[in-house]
Write a protein that holds these residues in place. Structure first.
Motif, PDB file in Angstrom:
ATOM      1  N   SER A  98     -28.620 -68.585 -40.989  1.00 56.84           N
ATOM      2  CA  SER A  98     -30.012 -68.716 -40.551  1.00 56.84           C
ATOM      3  C   SER A  98     -30.256 -70.079 -39.929  1.00 56.84           C
ATOM      4  CB  SER A  98     -30.966 -68.513 -41.736  1.00 56.84           C
ATOM      5  OG  SER A  98     -30.843 -67.220 -42.259  1.00 56.84           O
ATOM      6  N   GLU A 185     -40.277 -52.359 -30.733  1.00 53.75           N
ATOM      7  CA  GLU A 185     -38.843 -52.565 -30.588  1.00 53.75           C
ATOM      8  C   GLU A 185     -38.077 -51.273 -30.825  1.00 53.75           C
ATOM      9  OE1 GLU A 185     -40.058 -53.790 -34.799  1.00 53.75           O
ATOM     10  OE2 GLU A 185     -40.759 -54.241 -32.768  1.00 53.75           O
ATOM     11  N   GLN A 250     -31.308 -56.084 -39.682  1.00 57.07           N
ATOM     12  CA  GLN A 250     -32.690 -56.523 -39.524  1.00 57.07           C
ATOM     13  C   GLN A 250     -32.742 -58.005 -39.138  1.00 57.07           C
ATOM     14  OE1 GLN A 250     -35.519 -54.601 -39.714  1.00 57.07           O
ATOM     15  NE2 GLN A 250     -36.637 -56.431 -39.029  1.00 57.07           N
ATOM     16  N   HIS A 251     -31.770 -58.757 -39.642  1.00 55.45           N
ATOM     17  CA  HIS A 251     -31.676 -60.184 -39.309  1.00 55.45           C
ATOM     18  C   HIS A 251     -31.523 -60.369 -37.799  1.00 55.45           C
ATOM     19  CE1 HIS A 251     -30.544 -64.393 -39.524  1.00 55.45           C
ATOM     20  NE2 HIS A 251     -29.407 -64.130 -38.891  1.00 55.45           N
ATOM     21  N   HIS A 252     -30.668 -59.572 -37.183  1.00 53.51           N
ATOM     22  CA  HIS A 252     -30.466 -59.661 -35.729  1.00 53.51           C
ATOM     23  C   HIS A 252     -31.736 -59.268 -34.973  1.00 53.51           C
ATOM     24  CE1 HIS A 252     -26.103 -58.979 -36.986  1.00 53.51           C
ATOM     25  NE2 HIS A 252     -26.149 -60.218 -36.507  1.00 53.51           N
ATOM     26  N   LEU A 253     -32.416 -58.243 -35.469  1.00 46.19           N
ATOM     27  CA  LEU A 253     -33.659 -57.820 -34.819  1.00 46.19           C
ATOM     28  C   LEU A 253     -34.702 -58.925 -34.892  1.00 46.19           C
ATOM     29  CD1 LEU A 253     -35.337 -55.632 -33.412  1.00 46.19           C
ATOM     30  CD2 LEU A 253     -35.981 -54.770 -35.679  1.00 46.19           C
ATOM     31  N   ASP A 254     -34.811 -59.578 -36.059  1.00 47.64           N
ATOM     32  CA  ASP A 254     -35.781 -60.678 -36.207  1.00 47.64           C
ATOM     33  C   ASP A 254     -35.462 -61.828 -35.251  1.00 47.64           C
ATOM     34  OD1 ASP A 254     -37.084 -59.263 -38.161  1.00 47.64           O
ATOM     35  OD2 ASP A 254     -36.054 -60.269 -39.833  1.00 47.64           O
ATOM     36  N   LYS A 257     -36.466 -60.842 -31.760  1.00 49.17           N
ATOM     37  CA  LYS A 257     -37.922 -60.891 -31.595  1.00 49.17           C
ATOM     38  C   LYS A 257     -38.392 -62.328 -31.370  1.00 49.17           C
ATOM     39  CE  LYS A 257     -40.248 -58.220 -34.578  1.00 49.17           C
ATOM     40  NZ  LYS A 257     -40.557 -57.537 -35.846  1.00 49.17           N
ATOM     41  N   THR A 258     -37.789 -63.262 -32.111  1.00 51.68           N
ATOM     42  CA  THR A 258     -38.123 -64.677 -31.901  1.00 51.68           C
ATOM     43  C   THR A 258     -37.712 -65.115 -30.501  1.00 51.68           C
ATOM     44  OG1 THR A 258     -37.807 -65.122 -34.259  1.00 51.68           O
ATOM     45  CG2 THR A 258     -37.784 -67.011 -32.759  1.00 51.68           C
TER      46      THR A 258
END
Length: 541
Positions: A98, A185, A250-254, A257-258
């Motif tokens: 992260s 998304e 989900q980490h990659h999607l977040d 999105k950033t």
């Protein structure tokens, strides 16, 4: 005795009990008391020892249970610690990931928000996104609302660029179309199993997309699409795709999105800057056209005056030419008669007339050159200029221009030129426009007042120059209606005018102010309502 030797106290106190019971029956009181006391002594010792043994047993049992519990706790603790250590290591790895992601995102954010170049923004995002996730296929589509398309200016497949292409918003079997329409998304880790959540068919997925080297693109298994939003509007999307299944979490999607937020802000700024630049260029072009229109308008005001000024010297040229023709004929007659003195006198008259023709011809030439100088684009080069001659020239031209519009109009023109001024270093075309504008404005206000007050009012326009130390003053004064105090602060603002619609651009005084400032001078106004106005140009000598 044997029992005492082996310390079998339980047997001893039972024996004494039986003996006590026997002697009691035989009524041997002394023996009964003796054995009864021994019976209680040994029984008490046996009970005490039993209690001590029991206590020892319980203590041992407690210690064993305690040890068992401690062993179980240790075992459980070790298991939990192992699990916690594994969880901690996993969390540490996630935190490091992260942190690295945040560092990369921050760098991308700084890089793309510090530029207004669209290509730089797109390339910067692509160059960094692979540090965050598998981006075997990467693309940024810009939503074109005018033609309802998603335009991919940057799309890359395994390092190979796609040729620029578009997706029509009418094609509903396209993931990007769904993403834009729904402002949501798309998260797919197995396209064959999951595409139905978004589109009906996969047939057109790679339609119209062609790599620059001509090779064909394969179908990707994992897909992420994120809309790029500004306020509540969609301006495009960003996508990463992988040829592996289950490539994204989900980490990659977040993260994406950033990244989409950063990119949308940067693209919005870039497009806004481009729009602003186009607007500025259009405004500059419009300004140039307006300035040229203002110049042509002032030239139009001069046209009649110029014609009048040229007509006078031309009349002189024509008249003296005709006279000279007659004199030549007369001189030929006198030559034939042999009257030499008369021939000399006629020749002198012809020469005098020719000088007058040359003088008025030069006068007409000067007027034409002045007109051309006023109309052509300024060279921007200062040159020594006779301020008095320039002011006098434009005063007469402007007056005759106004007279051509209304033959009944007359005004008193006063001049007071300081002959000690000499030449002043100015850009003559530019300063001429300033003087002409002030004179035209003066004639306009006295003309308007004369129409409103035909009796008892004598229109007067005065032009004067004066040298004061290292300064030169050029003043244009009128006895018109004056400028109202409420608009006095606005007169040098672009497009501000008190003239009726169609009679002024509102640029005259604004341009005059800028020209005088560019010469290192200033322009002042002194006005009184009902009495008139005086504009004074102050220049360095």
């Amino acid at each position: 005795k044997l029992a005492e030797e082996v310390k079998a106290k339980a047997v001893i106190y039972e024996v004494h009990a039986m003996l006590a019971e026997l002697f009691e029956k035989e009524q041997d009181i002394q023996s009964f008391v003796k054995h009864y006391k021994l019976y209680h002594k040994y029984k008490s010792e046996v009970f005490k020892e039993e209690q001590e043994s029991k206590q020892k047993y319980l203590t041992i049992q407690y210690e064993m249970e305690k040890l068992q519990k401690e062993a179980e706790i240790t075992r459980l603790t070790n298991a939990v610690m192992k699990e916690k250590n594994e969880e901690l290591e996993k969390k540490t790895e996630e935190l490091e990931q992260s942190y690295n992601s945040i560092s990369v995102l921050s760098k991308i954010g700084r890089d793309i928000t510090s530029t207004l170049n669209l290509n730089t923004i797109l390339n910067t995002v692509y160059e960094n996104v692979n540090q965050l996730m598998d981006a075997s296929v990467f693309g940024i589509g810009v939503y074109n609302t005018e033609v309802a398309t998603i335009d991919y200016q940057l799309a890359i497949d395994k390092g190979k660029r796609y040729k620029p292409y578009s997706r029509s918003m009418e094609d509903k079997d396209q993931f990007p179309v769904w993403c834009i329409e729904n402002k949501k998304e798309i998260f797919i880790n197995n396209v064959e199993m999951e595409y139905g959540k978004y589109i009906k068919s996969m047939i057109k997925l790679n339609a119209n997309a062609e790599l620059e080297d001509g090779t064909a693109s394969e179908v990707q298994h994992s897909l992420l699409y994120v809309p790029m939003m500004v306020k509540d509007g969609v301006i495009g999307l960003i996508t990463v795709q992988s040829y592996e299944k289950n490539a994204y979490t989900q980490h990659h999607l977040d993260i994406l999105k950033t990244l989409a937020s950063y990119t949308s802000a940067a693209l919005y700024n870039a497009r806004s800057y481009e729009t602003l630049q186009n607007t500025i260029n259009e405004l500059k072009l419009t300004q140039e056209q307006l300035v040229q229109s203002e110049k042509m308008a002032s030239l139009g005001e001069l046209t009649a005056g110029i014609a009048h000024e040229i007509q006078n010297p031309l009349n002189f040229v024509n008249n003296f030419s005709e006279v000279n023709t007659e004199l030549v004929d007369e001189m030929n007659q006198e030559i034939e008669k042999g009257n030499l003195e008369d021939v000399k006198a006629i020749a002198k008259d012809i020469k005098d007339n020719q000088e007058k023709i040359t003088h008025h011809g030069k006068r007409a030439d000067a007027i034409v050159k002045s007109m051309l100088q006023h109309s052509r684009t300024s060279s921007g080069v200062k040159e020594p200029t006779n301020i008095n001659a320039l002011a006098d020239e434009y005063l007469r031209l402007a007056y005759h221009g106004l007279r051509a519009k209304d033959k009944s109009f007359n005004t008193t023109m006063k001049t007071d030129f300081d002959e000690s001024i000499g030449n002043v270093s100015i850009i003559p075309q530019e300063m001429g426009r300033v003087v002409l504008n002030l004179i035209n404005n003066a004639f306009y206000v006295v003309y308007e007042r004369k129409k409103q007050q035909p009796e008892g009012y004598n229109p007067t326009v005065s032009v004067s120059t004066k040298k004061m130390g290292d300064k030169v003053l050029i003043s244009v004064k009128d006895n018109g209606t004056g400028i109202p105090q409420k608009v006095l602060d606005k007169i040098f603002q672009p497009f501000f005018t008190t003239k009726p619609t169609g009679q002024g651009t509102g640029l005259g005084l604004s341009l005059s102010y800028d020209i005088v400032k560019a010469h290192g001078g200033e322009i002042k106004v002194d006005t009184k309502e009902g009495e008139g106005t005086a504009f004074t140009i102050i220049l360095n000598s």
